[in-house]
Write an enzyme that holds these catalytic residues in place. Structure first.
Site, PDB file in Angstrom:
ATOM      1  N   SER A 281      31.744  51.142 -35.438  1.00  0.00           N
ATOM      2  CA  SER A 281      30.542  52.016 -35.454  1.00  0.00           C
ATOM      3  C   SER A 281      30.721  53.540 -34.978  1.00  0.00           C
ATOM      4  CB  SER A 281      29.313  51.679 -34.455  1.00  0.00           C
ATOM      5  OG  SER A 281      28.680  50.460 -34.769  1.00  0.00           O
TER       6      SER A 281
ATOM      7  N   ASP B 158      24.874  41.764 -34.076  1.00  0.00           N
ATOM      8  CA  ASP B 158      25.941  41.647 -34.675  1.00  0.00           C
ATOM      9  C   ASP B 158      26.923  40.327 -34.092  1.00  0.00           C
ATOM     10  OD1 ASP B 158      25.845  43.587 -36.594  1.00  0.00           O
ATOM     11  OD2 ASP B 158      26.882  45.141 -35.372  1.00  0.00           O
TER      12      ASP B 158
ATOM     13  N   ARG C 186      23.109  35.615 -42.747  1.00  0.00           N
ATOM     14  CA  ARG C 186      23.962  34.887 -41.809  1.00  0.00           C
ATOM     15  C   ARG C 186      23.205  33.826 -41.274  1.00  0.00           C
ATOM     16  NH1 ARG C 186      26.596  40.622 -38.930  1.00  0.00           N
ATOM     17  NH2 ARG C 186      28.560  40.642 -40.578  1.00  0.00           N
TER      18      ARG C 186
HETATM   19  C1  S3P Z   1      25.540  49.660 -37.292  1.00  0.00           C
HETATM   20  C2  S3P Z   1      24.394  49.242 -37.112  1.00  0.00           C
HETATM   21  C3  S3P Z   1      23.732  47.729 -37.470  1.00  0.00           C
HETATM   22  C4  S3P Z   1      25.121  46.772 -37.362  1.00  0.00           C
HETATM   23  C5  S3P Z   1      26.223  47.296 -38.016  1.00  0.00           C
HETATM   24  C6  S3P Z   1      26.580  48.654 -37.623  1.00  0.00           C
HETATM   25  C7  S3P Z   1      26.081  51.185 -36.799  1.00  0.00           C
HETATM   26  O1  S3P Z   1      23.103  47.676 -38.628  1.00  0.00           O
HETATM   27  O2  S3P Z   1      24.414  45.467 -37.635  1.00  0.00           O
HETATM   28  O3  S3P Z   1      27.229  46.431 -37.820  1.00  0.00           O
HETATM   29  O4  S3P Z   1      27.065  51.236 -36.913  1.00  0.00           O
HETATM   30  O5  S3P Z   1      24.981  51.631 -36.957  1.00  0.00           O
HETATM   31  P1  S3P Z   1      21.773  48.133 -39.109  1.00  0.00           P
HETATM   32  O6  S3P Z   1      21.594  49.631 -38.595  1.00  0.00           O
HETATM   33  O7  S3P Z   1      21.471  47.825 -40.396  1.00  0.00           O
HETATM   34  O8  S3P Z   1      20.898  47.345 -37.954  1.00  0.00           O
END
Ligand code: S3P
Length: 430
Positions: free
Chosen positions: A22, A317, A348
């Protein structure tokens, strides 16, 4: 590629995990639109973050890798908020939802048109959640069936909005904030529950005018960003696989160094401790507004637990690997309010349940969750990632705890976030 993973009695040693996915995406995008050079240590080695860098290159931003005292350093030559150039070809976001959703916020404000596409999985994931707020800000976006990638984004001068996303999503929040960086006036995002705040921290660190009060984030458009040296903490969502591997083992004493401990990500540690996990934070320091620390985990007797509401959003996640832990726990785990799991890299709920079934594990599938009874035994089986990195890694961990060697088909999917995963797993598991 098919990997064979054998059962392990002990999980021990000292490891580190790749840079947080992220944070890496955010640093690549934001340093590209910052003025001057940024040197980024420990940028994620995963394919998703490579997709983001490739997109930024196509938009005219040069980068290279250098060696800094044996560590990999990414150097991004930022050109300022108005320095991007139209790409000759469509941008390829690969498997990465973060790339397409967050970058769309920047692209919506450019004085040119960009098409961005992804792989088969990404082409099935919902995009209306970003198209709606960007349209409200004045952007014009075309999409397949008005909801799927490829997206063709006709950039415009944007107007600030106040937006309340209907789903808890850091990607949607980030998309709106990045568009807000370019908009006239103050853009606000009011979240249903707080999600990871790496975008807010990185924007502040590079000079944006941004503030947070409870669930509301505000950004005032127009501030320039300035490049600087940055360090990416290790990815706690990658560390999660090894934490669970250690908790499940007969014997374990594992140290994971330099893990990101941002409070919007550490619900994982709180939840694991609440169900009996022996996890210690050995040290904590701060870098670029993010916390980093060393963790120690030992094998533990895990009680039952329920993951619901805001906790589900905070652990989204990690749910595949937590489901594996739940099956071996004393009283089982219940996962509720997790409809978002159905629109991740795979559905998932379905892919966890399918692999569980193959291992002889009972699981009850709900529309928005899973009920996994405890005290179950994992049986050797042929498993599949179904092209999803977190499913590949979650079931490699289940294989360590099983009664014989397991095959994991399409195991290479792990490279999306963690190319070195199987090597590290073999180093610590005996
Ligand atoms: C993320 C936000 C999440 C997460 C993804 C990474 C991010 O997704 O599941 O692996 O880096 O902002 P969502 O914003 O769809 O919840």
């Amino acid at each position: 590629m098919t990997e064979s993973v054998s059962p392990a009695r002990s999980v021990s040693g000292a490891i580190s995990v790749p840079g947080d996915k992220s944070i890496s995406h955010r640093y690549a995008m934001l340093t590209s639109i910052a003025e001057g050079e940024s040197r980024i240590l420990n940028y994620s080695t995963g394919e998703d973050c490579r997709s983001t860098l490739a997109c930024m290159s196509q938009l005219g931003i040069a980068h290279e890798f250098a060696d800094k005292d044996g560590r990999r350093e990414l150097i991004v030559h930022g050109k300022g908020t108005h320095g991007l150039q139209a790409s000759k070809n469509a941008l390829d976001a690969g498997n990465s939802g973060s790339t397409i959703r967050m970058l769309s916020g920047i692209l919506a404000a450019q004085p040119f048109t960009t098409t961005i596409f992804g792989d088969e999985s990404l082409s099935r994931r919902p995009m209306r959640r970003i198209m709606a707020p960007l349209a409200e800000m004045g952007a014009h976006i075309e999409a397949t069936n008005d909801q799927y990638a490829p997206l063709t984004i006709h950039g415009r001068a944007l107007t600030a909005i106040t937006y309340e996303p209907p789903v808890a999503s850091a990607q949607v929040k980030s998309c709106v904030l990045l568009a807000g960086l370019y908009a006239n006036g103050e853009t606000a995002v009011i979240e249903p529950v707080r999600t990871r705040d790496h975008t807010e921290i990185a924007l502040r660190e590079l000079g944006a005018d941004i503030s947070t009060e409870r669930r509301t984030v505000r950004i005032r458009g127009g501030a320039p960003l300035h490049g600087k040296p940055l360090i990416v903490p290790g990815d706690i969502s990658s560390a999660a696989f090894f934490l669970v591997a250690a908790l499940l083992a007969k014997e374990a004493n594992l140290v994971i160094a330099n893990v990101g401990l941002n409070p919007t990500r550490t619900a994982l540690l709180d939840f694991l401790k609440s169900v009996g996990a022996s996890i210690k934070i050995l040290s904590v320091e701060s870098a670029n507004g993010e916390l980093i620390g060393n963790l120690q985990v030992r094998n533990s007797r895990i009680r039952g637990g329920t993951i619901s509401g805001a906790l589900t959003a905070a652990l989204i996640d990690e749910i595949p690997v937590l489901s594996v832990l739940g099956a071996a726990s004393q009283d089982g785990f219940v996962v509720k309010d997790a409809a978002e799991l159905r629109v991740k890299e795979t559905d998932r709920i379905a892919t966890v349940a399918e692999n569980m079934k193959r291992m002889g594990i009972q699981v009850e599938v709900k529309q928005d969750g899973l009920e996994i009874p405890g005290k179950q035994t994992f049986h050797a089986a042929e498993l599949d990632s179904f092209g999803d990195h977190r499913i590949a890694m979650a079931f490699a961990v289940a294989a360590l705890a099983s009664d014989g060697p397991c095959l994991i088909h399409n195991a290479e999917a792990a490279s999306v976030s963690y190319p070195e995963f199987y090597r590290t797993l073999r180093e610590i598991a005996q």
